[in-house]
Design a protein around this motif. Structure first.
Motif, PDB file in Angstrom:
ATOM      1  N   ARG A 140       1.581   1.751 -13.535  1.00 27.75           N
ATOM      2  CA  ARG A 140       0.178   1.654 -12.803  1.00 27.75           C
ATOM      3  C   ARG A 140      -0.405   1.485 -14.227  1.00 27.75           C
ATOM      4  O   ARG A 140      -0.432   2.245 -15.244  1.00 27.75           O
ATOM      5  N   VAL A 141      -1.454   0.488 -14.203  1.00 30.23           N
ATOM      6  CA  VAL A 141      -2.297   0.161 -15.320  1.00 30.23           C
ATOM      7  C   VAL A 141      -3.530   0.300 -14.643  1.00 30.23           C
ATOM      8  O   VAL A 141      -4.332  -0.205 -13.793  1.00 30.23           O
ATOM      9  N   ARG A 142      -4.699   0.930 -15.438  1.00 24.25           N
ATOM     10  CA  ARG A 142      -6.064   1.122 -15.172  1.00 24.25           C
ATOM     11  C   ARG A 142      -6.849   0.074 -15.726  1.00 24.25           C
ATOM     12  O   ARG A 142      -6.740  -0.269 -16.851  1.00 24.25           O
ATOM     13  N   ARG A 143      -7.608  -0.355 -14.898  1.00 24.71           N
ATOM     14  CA  ARG A 143      -8.618  -1.785 -15.192  1.00 24.71           C
ATOM     15  C   ARG A 143      -9.913  -0.907 -15.292  1.00 24.71           C
ATOM     16  O   ARG A 143     -10.678  -0.228 -14.266  1.00 24.71           O
ATOM     17  N   PRO A 144     -10.950  -1.073 -16.526  1.00 24.94           N
ATOM     18  CA  PRO A 144     -11.830  -0.312 -16.498  1.00 24.94           C
ATOM     19  C   PRO A 144     -12.995  -1.010 -15.670  1.00 24.94           C
ATOM     20  O   PRO A 144     -12.862  -2.350 -15.287  1.00 24.94           O
TER      21      PRO A 144
ATOM     22  N   VAL B  89      11.240   2.904   0.153  1.00 18.93           N
ATOM     23  CA  VAL B  89      11.663   2.677  -1.203  1.00 18.93           C
ATOM     24  C   VAL B  89      10.142   2.247  -1.994  1.00 18.93           C
ATOM     25  O   VAL B  89       9.805   3.021  -3.044  1.00 18.93           O
ATOM     26  N   LEU B  90       9.423   1.459  -1.504  1.00 18.84           N
ATOM     27  CA  LEU B  90       7.738   1.104  -1.981  1.00 18.84           C
ATOM     28  C   LEU B  90       7.224   2.036  -1.930  1.00 18.84           C
ATOM     29  O   LEU B  90       6.220   2.542  -2.984  1.00 18.84           O
ATOM     30  N   GLY B  91       7.045   3.210  -0.803  1.00 12.33           N
ATOM     31  CA  GLY B  91       6.382   4.487  -0.735  1.00 12.33           C
ATOM     32  C   GLY B  91       6.753   5.262  -1.968  1.00 12.33           C
ATOM     33  O   GLY B  91       5.863   5.899  -2.646  1.00 12.33           O
ATOM     34  N   SER B  92       8.001   5.358  -2.225  1.00 16.10           N
ATOM     35  CA  SER B  92       8.628   6.203  -3.461  1.00 16.10           C
ATOM     36  C   SER B  92       8.054   5.683  -4.785  1.00 16.10           C
ATOM     37  O   SER B  92       7.602   6.519  -5.547  1.00 16.10           O
ATOM     38  N   ILE B  93       7.896   4.275  -4.989  1.00 21.74           N
ATOM     39  CA  ILE B  93       7.572   3.674  -6.229  1.00 21.74           C
ATOM     40  C   ILE B  93       6.223   4.116  -6.322  1.00 21.74           C
ATOM     41  O   ILE B  93       5.792   4.431  -7.387  1.00 21.74           O
ATOM     42  N   LEU B  94       5.468   3.930  -5.270  1.00 18.77           N
ATOM     43  CA  LEU B  94       3.984   4.160  -5.310  1.00 18.77           C
ATOM     44  C   LEU B  94       3.511   5.850  -5.803  1.00 18.77           C
ATOM     45  O   LEU B  94       2.859   6.034  -6.532  1.00 18.77           O
ATOM     46  N   ASP B  95       4.418   6.719  -4.967  1.00 20.26           N
ATOM     47  CA  ASP B  95       4.122   8.037  -5.354  1.00 20.26           C
ATOM     48  C   ASP B  95       4.646   8.308  -6.738  1.00 20.26           C
ATOM     49  O   ASP B  95       3.994   9.226  -7.464  1.00 20.26           O
ATOM     50  N   LEU B  96       5.546   7.872  -7.439  1.00 21.23           N
ATOM     51  CA  LEU B  96       6.256   8.109  -8.647  1.00 21.23           C
ATOM     52  C   LEU B  96       5.331   7.432  -9.770  1.00 21.23           C
ATOM     53  O   LEU B  96       5.253   8.011 -10.934  1.00 21.23           O
ATOM     54  N   THR B  97       4.358   6.463  -9.552  1.00 19.96           N
ATOM     55  CA  THR B  97       3.787   5.944 -10.518  1.00 19.96           C
ATOM     56  C   THR B  97       2.254   6.122 -10.227  1.00 19.96           C
ATOM     57  O   THR B  97       1.259   5.365 -10.867  1.00 19.96           O
ATOM     58  N   GLN B  98       1.801   7.279  -9.547  1.00 20.46           N
ATOM     59  CA  GLN B  98       0.499   7.484  -9.484  1.00 20.46           C
ATOM     60  C   GLN B  98      -0.213   8.057 -10.607  1.00 20.46           C
ATOM     61  O   GLN B  98      -1.443   7.581 -10.951  1.00 20.46           O
ATOM     62  N   ALA B  99       0.270   8.653 -11.478  1.00 23.00           N
ATOM     63  CA  ALA B  99      -0.336   9.074 -12.600  1.00 23.00           C
ATOM     64  C   ALA B  99      -0.264   7.909 -13.751  1.00 23.00           C
ATOM     65  O   ALA B  99       0.679   7.121 -13.776  1.00 23.00           O
ATOM     66  N   GLU B 100      -1.307   7.743 -14.512  1.00 20.56           N
ATOM     67  CA  GLU B 100      -1.480   6.833 -15.246  1.00 20.56           C
ATOM     68  C   GLU B 100      -0.500   6.879 -16.281  1.00 20.56           C
ATOM     69  O   GLU B 100      -0.422   7.778 -16.973  1.00 20.56           O
ATOM     70  N   GLY B 101       0.071   5.594 -16.844  1.00 23.20           N
ATOM     71  CA  GLY B 101       0.892   6.007 -17.813  1.00 23.20           C
ATOM     72  C   GLY B 101       2.391   6.024 -17.518  1.00 23.20           C
ATOM     73  O   GLY B 101       3.537   6.065 -18.399  1.00 23.20           O
ATOM     74  N   GLN B 102       2.545   6.372 -16.307  1.00 24.40           N
ATOM     75  CA  GLN B 102       3.942   6.835 -15.851  1.00 24.40           C
ATOM     76  C   GLN B 102       4.670   5.266 -15.544  1.00 24.40           C
ATOM     77  O   GLN B 102       4.039   4.428 -14.972  1.00 24.40           O
ATOM     78  N   ARG B 103       5.948   5.242 -15.770  1.00 21.65           N
ATOM     79  CA  ARG B 103       6.466   4.095 -15.606  1.00 21.65           C
ATOM     80  C   ARG B 103       7.926   4.361 -14.916  1.00 21.65           C
ATOM     81  O   ARG B 103       8.492   5.289 -15.350  1.00 21.65           O
ATOM     82  N   LEU B 104       8.206   3.708 -13.896  1.00 23.61           N
ATOM     83  CA  LEU B 104       9.611   3.778 -13.402  1.00 23.61           C
ATOM     84  C   LEU B 104      10.447   2.489 -13.691  1.00 23.61           C
ATOM     85  O   LEU B 104      10.104   1.422 -13.307  1.00 23.61           O
ATOM     86  N   ARG B 105      11.426   2.665 -14.350  1.00 27.33           N
ATOM     87  CA  ARG B 105      12.406   1.875 -14.694  1.00 27.33           C
ATOM     88  C   ARG B 105      13.685   1.899 -13.882  1.00 27.33           C
ATOM     89  O   ARG B 105      14.284   2.800 -13.651  1.00 27.33           O
ATOM     90  N   ILE B 106      14.262   0.490 -13.344  1.00 29.64           N
ATOM     91  CA  ILE B 106      15.320   0.568 -12.379  1.00 29.64           C
ATOM     92  C   ILE B 106      16.287  -0.339 -13.150  1.00 29.64           C
ATOM     93  O   ILE B 106      16.031  -1.654 -13.705  1.00 29.64           O
ATOM     94  N   THR B 107      17.383   0.114 -13.551  1.00 29.91           N
ATOM     95  CA  THR B 107      18.254  -0.464 -14.446  1.00 29.91           C
ATOM     96  C   THR B 107      18.626  -2.124 -13.755  1.00 29.91           C
ATOM     97  O   THR B 107      18.905  -2.085 -12.820  1.00 29.91           O
ATOM     98  N   ARG B 108      18.676  -3.059 -14.816  1.00 29.37           N
ATOM     99  CA  ARG B 108      19.113  -4.474 -14.537  1.00 29.37           C
ATOM    100  C   ARG B 108      18.247  -4.904 -13.280  1.00 29.37           C
ATOM    101  O   ARG B 108      18.350  -6.151 -12.987  1.00 29.37           O
ATOM    102  N   PHE B 109      17.033  -4.435 -12.938  1.00 29.44           N
ATOM    103  CA  PHE B 109      16.043  -4.811 -11.996  1.00 29.44           C
ATOM    104  C   PHE B 109      14.761  -5.003 -12.601  1.00 29.44           C
ATOM    105  O   PHE B 109      13.899  -6.182 -12.717  1.00 29.44           O
ATOM    106  N   GLY B 110      13.938  -3.988 -13.269  1.00 29.70           N
ATOM    107  CA  GLY B 110      12.726  -4.195 -13.727  1.00 29.70           C
ATOM    108  C   GLY B 110      11.968  -2.710 -14.043  1.00 29.70           C
ATOM    109  O   GLY B 110      12.653  -1.723 -13.688  1.00 29.70           O
ATOM    110  N   ALA B 111      10.752  -2.862 -14.447  1.00 29.83           N
ATOM    111  CA  ALA B 111       9.983  -1.603 -14.416  1.00 29.83           C
ATOM    112  C   ALA B 111       8.572  -1.846 -13.727  1.00 29.83           C
ATOM    113  O   ALA B 111       8.197  -2.920 -13.480  1.00 29.83           O
ATOM    114  N   PHE B 112       8.223  -0.636 -13.005  1.00 27.83           N
ATOM    115  CA  PHE B 112       7.020  -0.567 -12.162  1.00 27.83           C
ATOM    116  C   PHE B 112       5.919   0.503 -13.210  1.00 27.83           C
ATOM    117  O   PHE B 112       6.541   1.269 -13.645  1.00 27.83           O
TER     118      PHE B 112
END
Length: 80
Positions: free
Chosen positions: A42-46, A17-40
């Motif tokens: 990826r945020v870029r830090r300069p 599950v964690l590997g899938s979350i990391l793969d889906l959020t690799q692109a900057e600005g991509q957000r993964l929402r899981i209903t009634r749980f939360g959102a993951f």
């Protein structure tokens, strides 16, 4: 997963599950929402300059990205 689940089976499921979350959020600005749980997301830090207290001098911190989790509203109060 039921009562007979082993530690290694549960660990493999969590890793998948964690590997899938990391793969889906690799692109900057991509957000993964899981209903009634939360959102993951990826945020870029300069790159920036920080102060190293033990050395007493500034140092460079490289640009990097970080995965953040935002819980859904009322998440802790909801029963699973």
């Amino acid at each position: 997963m039921g009562p007979g689940t082993t530690h290694s089976t549960a660990s493999a499921a969590v890793e998948a599950v964690l590997g899938s979350i990391l793969d889906l959020t690799q692109a900057e600005g991509q957000r993964l929402r899981i209903t009634r749980f939360g959102a993951f997301e990826r945020v870029r830090r300069p790159a920036r300059q920080a102060f190293c207290i033990p050395a007493g001098q500034p140092r460079e911190v490289a640009a990097h990205s970080r995965l953040i989790f935002t819980p859904a509203r009322g998440f802790p109060e909801r029963p699973l």
